[in-house]
Design a protein around this motif. Structure first.
Motif, PDB file in Angstrom:
ATOM      1  N   LYS A 127      63.816  49.510  42.465  1.00  0.00           N
ATOM      2  CA  LYS A 127      62.871  48.650  42.730  1.00  0.00           C
ATOM      3  C   LYS A 127      61.317  49.014  43.272  1.00  0.00           C
ATOM      4  N   ARG A 128      61.661  49.982  44.112  1.00  0.00           N
ATOM      5  CA  ARG A 128      60.351  50.496  44.605  1.00  0.00           C
ATOM      6  C   ARG A 128      59.695  51.303  43.524  1.00  0.00           C
ATOM      7  N   TYR A 129      60.397  52.258  42.809  1.00  0.00           N
ATOM      8  CA  TYR A 129      59.572  53.047  41.661  1.00  0.00           C
ATOM      9  C   TYR A 129      59.334  52.101  40.523  1.00  0.00           C
ATOM     10  N   HIS A 130      59.870  50.887  40.400  1.00  0.00           N
ATOM     11  CA  HIS A 130      59.516  50.074  39.256  1.00  0.00           C
ATOM     12  C   HIS A 130      58.046  49.342  39.623  1.00  0.00           C
ATOM     13  N   ALA A 131      58.133  48.923  41.209  1.00  0.00           N
ATOM     14  CA  ALA A 131      57.013  48.428  41.514  1.00  0.00           C
ATOM     15  C   ALA A 131      55.690  49.585  41.639  1.00  0.00           C
ATOM     16  N   ALA A 132      56.008  50.540  42.010  1.00  0.00           N
ATOM     17  CA  ALA A 132      54.812  51.702  41.832  1.00  0.00           C
ATOM     18  C   ALA A 132      54.515  52.012  40.466  1.00  0.00           C
ATOM     19  N   SER A 133      55.156  52.276  39.449  1.00  0.00           N
ATOM     20  CA  SER A 133      54.807  52.397  38.209  1.00  0.00           C
ATOM     21  C   SER A 133      54.290  51.232  37.401  1.00  0.00           C
ATOM     22  N   GLY A 134      54.848  49.804  37.907  1.00  0.00           N
ATOM     23  CA  GLY A 134      54.021  48.830  37.496  1.00  0.00           C
ATOM     24  C   GLY A 134      52.901  48.657  37.952  1.00  0.00           C
ATOM     25  N   LEU A 135      52.594  48.827  39.172  1.00  0.00           N
ATOM     26  CA  LEU A 135      51.005  48.683  39.700  1.00  0.00           C
ATOM     27  C   LEU A 135      50.088  49.835  38.806  1.00  0.00           C
ATOM     28  N   VAL A 136      50.586  51.065  38.537  1.00  0.00           N
ATOM     29  CA  VAL A 136      49.844  51.801  37.859  1.00  0.00           C
ATOM     30  C   VAL A 136      49.531  51.289  36.196  1.00  0.00           C
ATOM     31  N   THR A 137      50.637  50.567  35.662  1.00  0.00           N
ATOM     32  CA  THR A 137      50.474  50.153  34.461  1.00  0.00           C
ATOM     33  C   THR A 137      49.451  48.885  34.357  1.00  0.00           C
ATOM     34  N   TYR A 138      49.456  48.132  35.598  1.00  0.00           N
ATOM     35  CA  TYR A 138      48.558  47.045  35.783  1.00  0.00           C
ATOM     36  C   TYR A 138      46.999  47.456  35.790  1.00  0.00           C
ATOM     37  N   LEU A 139      46.995  48.417  36.660  1.00  0.00           N
ATOM     38  CA  LEU A 139      45.658  48.877  36.768  1.00  0.00           C
ATOM     39  C   LEU A 139      45.210  49.344  35.395  1.00  0.00           C
ATOM     40  N   LEU A 140      46.165  50.093  34.557  1.00  0.00           N
ATOM     41  CA  LEU A 140      45.627  50.671  33.261  1.00  0.00           C
ATOM     42  C   LEU A 140      45.232  49.496  32.284  1.00  0.00           C
ATOM     43  N   GLY A 141      45.861  48.477  32.337  1.00  0.00           N
ATOM     44  CA  GLY A 141      45.618  47.374  31.637  1.00  0.00           C
ATOM     45  C   GLY A 141      44.433  46.641  31.979  1.00  0.00           C
ATOM     46  N   SER A 142      44.037  46.448  33.368  1.00  0.00           N
ATOM     47  CA  SER A 142      42.746  45.962  33.857  1.00  0.00           C
ATOM     48  C   SER A 142      41.487  46.899  33.401  1.00  0.00           C
ATOM     49  N   VAL A 143      41.632  48.416  33.679  1.00  0.00           N
ATOM     50  CA  VAL A 143      40.834  49.075  32.954  1.00  0.00           C
ATOM     51  C   VAL A 143      40.510  48.907  31.580  1.00  0.00           C
ATOM     52  N   SER A 144      41.642  48.771  30.735  1.00  0.00           N
ATOM     53  CA  SER A 144      41.266  48.657  29.277  1.00  0.00           C
ATOM     54  C   SER A 144      40.608  47.173  29.005  1.00  0.00           C
ATOM     55  N   LEU A 145      40.933  46.317  29.706  1.00  0.00           N
ATOM     56  CA  LEU A 145      39.947  45.121  29.588  1.00  0.00           C
ATOM     57  C   LEU A 145      38.701  45.186  29.972  1.00  0.00           C
ATOM     58  N   LEU A 146      38.287  45.773  31.119  1.00  0.00           N
ATOM     59  CA  LEU A 146      37.201  46.223  31.421  1.00  0.00           C
ATOM     60  C   LEU A 146      36.196  46.966  30.512  1.00  0.00           C
ATOM     61  N   LEU A 147      36.923  47.871  30.025  1.00  0.00           N
ATOM     62  CA  LEU A 147      36.259  48.684  28.929  1.00  0.00           C
ATOM     63  C   LEU A 147      35.984  47.980  27.623  1.00  0.00           C
ATOM     64  N   GLY A 148      36.883  46.952  27.517  1.00  0.00           N
ATOM     65  CA  GLY A 148      36.467  46.221  26.442  1.00  0.00           C
ATOM     66  C   GLY A 148      35.448  45.358  26.411  1.00  0.00           C
ATOM     67  N   ILE A 149      35.174  44.735  27.812  1.00  0.00           N
ATOM     68  CA  ILE A 149      34.012  43.853  27.800  1.00  0.00           C
ATOM     69  C   ILE A 149      32.705  44.664  27.939  1.00  0.00           C
TER      70      ILE A 149
ATOM     71  N   ILE B  69      46.511  41.609  42.794  1.00  0.00           N
ATOM     72  CA  ILE B  69      48.094  42.283  42.594  1.00  0.00           C
ATOM     73  C   ILE B  69      48.150  43.424  43.472  1.00  0.00           C
ATOM     74  N   MET B  70      47.404  44.199  43.614  1.00  0.00           N
ATOM     75  CA  MET B  70      47.287  45.591  44.272  1.00  0.00           C
ATOM     76  C   MET B  70      47.805  45.140  45.797  1.00  0.00           C
ATOM     77  N   SER B  71      47.153  44.094  46.272  1.00  0.00           N
ATOM     78  CA  SER B  71      47.412  43.518  47.765  1.00  0.00           C
ATOM     79  C   SER B  71      48.979  43.148  47.804  1.00  0.00           C
ATOM     80  N   GLN B  72      49.266  42.319  46.830  1.00  0.00           N
ATOM     81  CA  GLN B  72      50.526  41.566  46.871  1.00  0.00           C
ATOM     82  C   GLN B  72      51.570  42.711  46.697  1.00  0.00           C
ATOM     83  N   VAL B  73      51.756  43.705  45.756  1.00  0.00           N
ATOM     84  CA  VAL B  73      52.788  44.686  45.612  1.00  0.00           C
ATOM     85  C   VAL B  73      52.399  45.672  46.974  1.00  0.00           C
ATOM     86  N   SER B  74      51.554  46.294  47.497  1.00  0.00           N
ATOM     87  CA  SER B  74      51.308  47.068  48.571  1.00  0.00           C
ATOM     88  C   SER B  74      51.999  46.319  49.768  1.00  0.00           C
ATOM     89  N   ASN B  75      51.623  45.161  49.996  1.00  0.00           N
ATOM     90  CA  ASN B  75      52.126  44.148  51.062  1.00  0.00           C
ATOM     91  C   ASN B  75      53.693  44.095  51.174  1.00  0.00           C
TER      92      ASN B  75
END
Length: 222
Positions: free
Chosen positions: A156-178, A206-212
């Motif tokens: 679960k810890r590994y999945h949460a950490a890698s999931g956060l990285v995935t979410y950050l990549l998705g957000s960067v992709s959206l920001l680059l899209g706009i 999301i970062m706050s939720q996962v880290s907390n």
């Protein structure tokens, strides 16, 4: 895990709830905005921004918020049930993103344009690959027998950490899209900045939720 929020100050809990509700609203508003601008179905390209926003802004955000102790729409259900819904939303995310990539790839092919010639295209491709790997890597969380020798807590810890990285990549992709020619040509002024705030603020929550969540787990263990 459910008892932790009760020990927090009331104003702190209220702030967390407000931020969570705001994130739900932002991901929906951003998705609706892109849908209105893209008008899916009016052209082949129009499906690309619609599907990608549906994947990374709506489905991925809601998949993570399912585990929020403050604003999950299914907060009272068991963690196992939340995990099932989470996996379904992530599968929808991966499916929409794959279709979105196929659409833009074929559209560029028809128009004789180079593929993955921008940071938006490269980050988007990388994000989709990571989403696919992340979804497959989550199977041992649903079927623990697939990961013999690994504790569920560590997975679960590994999945949460890698999931956060995935979410950050998705957000960067959206920001680059706009920042693309299509979006900047469709909106201007304050609308662009307001649109950029949607994925940016959602990412912070999301970062706050996962880290907390995992800092709280560490305190409980200690």
């Amino acid at each position: 895990m459910a008892e932790l929020p009760e020990s927090e100050p009331r104003m702190y809990r209220f702030g967390k709830v407000a931020c969570g509700i705001l994130t739900h609203v932002l991901c929906v508003v951003f998705t609706v905005l892109i849908t209105v601008l893209a008008k899916p179905g009016t052209s082949l390209f129009s499906w690309h921004p619609f599907l990608m926003t549906l994947a990374f802004s709506l489905f991925m955000t809601e998949a993570v918020l399912l585990f929020s102790p403050h604003c999950s729409p299914i907060r009272k259900l068991s963690h196992k049930t939340k995990g099932r819904f989470h996996w379904i939303l992530q599968c929808l995310c991966a499916s929409c993103a794959t279709l979105g990539l196929a659409v833009i790839f074929y559209n560029k092919h028809l128009n004789g344009k180079p593929h993955f010639a921008s940071w938006h295209g490269l980050v988007g491709l990388g994000t989709l690959c990571v989403v696919g790997v992340q979804s497959l890597a989550a199977l041992p969380l649903l079927y623990h027998s697939l990961a013999k020798g690994w504790s569920l807590a560590k997975l679960k810890r590994y999945h949460a950490a890698s999931g956060l990285v995935t979410y950050l990549l998705g957000s960067v992709s959206l920001l680059l899209g706009i920042c693309s020619v299509w979006f900047t040509g469709a909106v201007g002024g304050y609308t662009w900045y307001l649109a950029a705030l949607c994925p940016a603020l959602s990412t912070l929550v999301i970062m706050s939720q996962v880290s907390n969540t995992y800092m709280a787990k560490k305190r409980l263990v200690s």
